[in-house]
Design an enzyme around this catalytic site. Sequence first.
Site, PDB file in Angstrom:
ATOM      1  N   LYS A 179      -3.775 -16.883 -16.341  1.00 15.80           N
ATOM      2  CA  LYS A 179      -2.426 -17.044 -16.898  1.00 15.80           C
ATOM      3  C   LYS A 179      -2.028 -18.519 -16.865  1.00 15.80           C
ATOM      4  CE  LYS A 179      -1.078 -12.356 -15.757  1.00 15.80           C
ATOM      5  NZ  LYS A 179      -0.548 -11.411 -14.773  1.00 15.80           N
ATOM      6  N   ASP A 231       7.626 -10.034 -17.961  1.00 15.58           N
ATOM      7  CA  ASP A 231       6.741  -8.880 -17.803  1.00 15.58           C
ATOM      8  C   ASP A 231       7.393  -7.611 -18.345  1.00 15.58           C
ATOM      9  OD1 ASP A 231       4.162  -9.074 -16.893  1.00 15.58           O
ATOM     10  OD2 ASP A 231       4.691  -9.095 -14.757  1.00 15.58           O
ATOM     11  N   GLN A 271       3.100 -11.392  -9.514  1.00 14.08           N
ATOM     12  CA  GLN A 271       1.831 -10.674  -9.696  1.00 14.08           C
ATOM     13  C   GLN A 271       1.769  -9.453  -8.772  1.00 14.08           C
ATOM     14  OE1 GLN A 271      -0.636 -11.544 -12.023  1.00 14.08           O
ATOM     15  NE2 GLN A 271      -1.498  -9.584 -11.442  1.00 14.08           N
TER      16      GLN A 271
END
Length: 290
Positions: free
Chosen positions: A54, A121, A98
């Site tokens: 990422k 997200d 994460q």
Amino acid sequence: MSARIIDGKGFAEQLRARIADAVPPFCAAAGRAPGLAVVLVGEDPASSVYVRSKHRATVAAGMESFEHRLPADTDQETLIALVDALNADPAVDGILVQLPLPRHLDAQAVLLRIDPDKDVDGFHPVNAGRLATGLDGFVPCTPLGCLMLLEDTLGDLSGMDAVVIGRSNIVGKPMAALLTARSATVTLAHSRTRDLPGHVARADIVIAAVGIPNFVKGEWIRPGATVIDVGINRTDDGLVGDVDFAGAASVAAAITPVPGGVGPMTIACLLRNTLHAAHRRTGLATADLP
Ligand code: NDP
């Protein structure tokens, strides 16, 4: 084998190039680059790999990447304080924590703390609610990537029968909401579903997000269907999806491979959501963005 292989890797590369093209005009208008903050707690090897890729993709798109790596024994208060600081930081447009977090941490409380307008997200209940009610918000990256591949393959999805296997908050449920919004007729299947092969046999579109290697059999698939395999399963034979690829590819019209299908779309859509977040927060139009 008769199915067309859906090239998610190639599609994702093109999407990333279009996102990178949109960054310099944003920088000129805003006086800064779009910024994505990624928080990793602990040393989980798979998570470390995801966070590294990422970071690379964010920088390659011309965006600012803020990486926060915290030790595995970080306490809840410290993590919440970091989220609060990122919420308040004007250089940060998107925040991603994460998952999975170490077991002593309350992941739900952390996700709830993220400013919904920085929730790239799309996991915050406010964004889930926006998706469910047809409002603009952030859509989770993996189902968004699946939708892009489907529309690129099939065009208008209106009236099609779709079966989504798996009802997680990060894949199955938002996938079903996206397909419903595109006027597909959606069956959301899960571990209690009766006669799953019968449901799959009627579907024009099959999305597998189960987490069991080769779970969906080729003989379930309706000839000419389009199959999207979200699964990423590490086995002795390497990475395999949730669909028996060889069996399904012999009857389907189109299918995503694993790897090289849905996986690369997830990061590309994260960059896309960050670009949109940056524009919204700056009051710039998003209509022409990828
Ligand atoms: P979860 O474990 O959260 O959910 C799995 C779902 O599958 C559940 O809804 C479960 O049903 C359902 N299920 C389990 N067994 C069966 C069964 N026998 N029949 C029908 N349904 C069943 O998984 P995720 O949604 O997080 O992930 C799914 C897969 O996608 C995994 O392989 C994961 O690695 C992959 N993934 C890939 C991503 C990418 O970027 N390509 C991103 C995210 C995930 P129930 O609710 O009843 O328990």
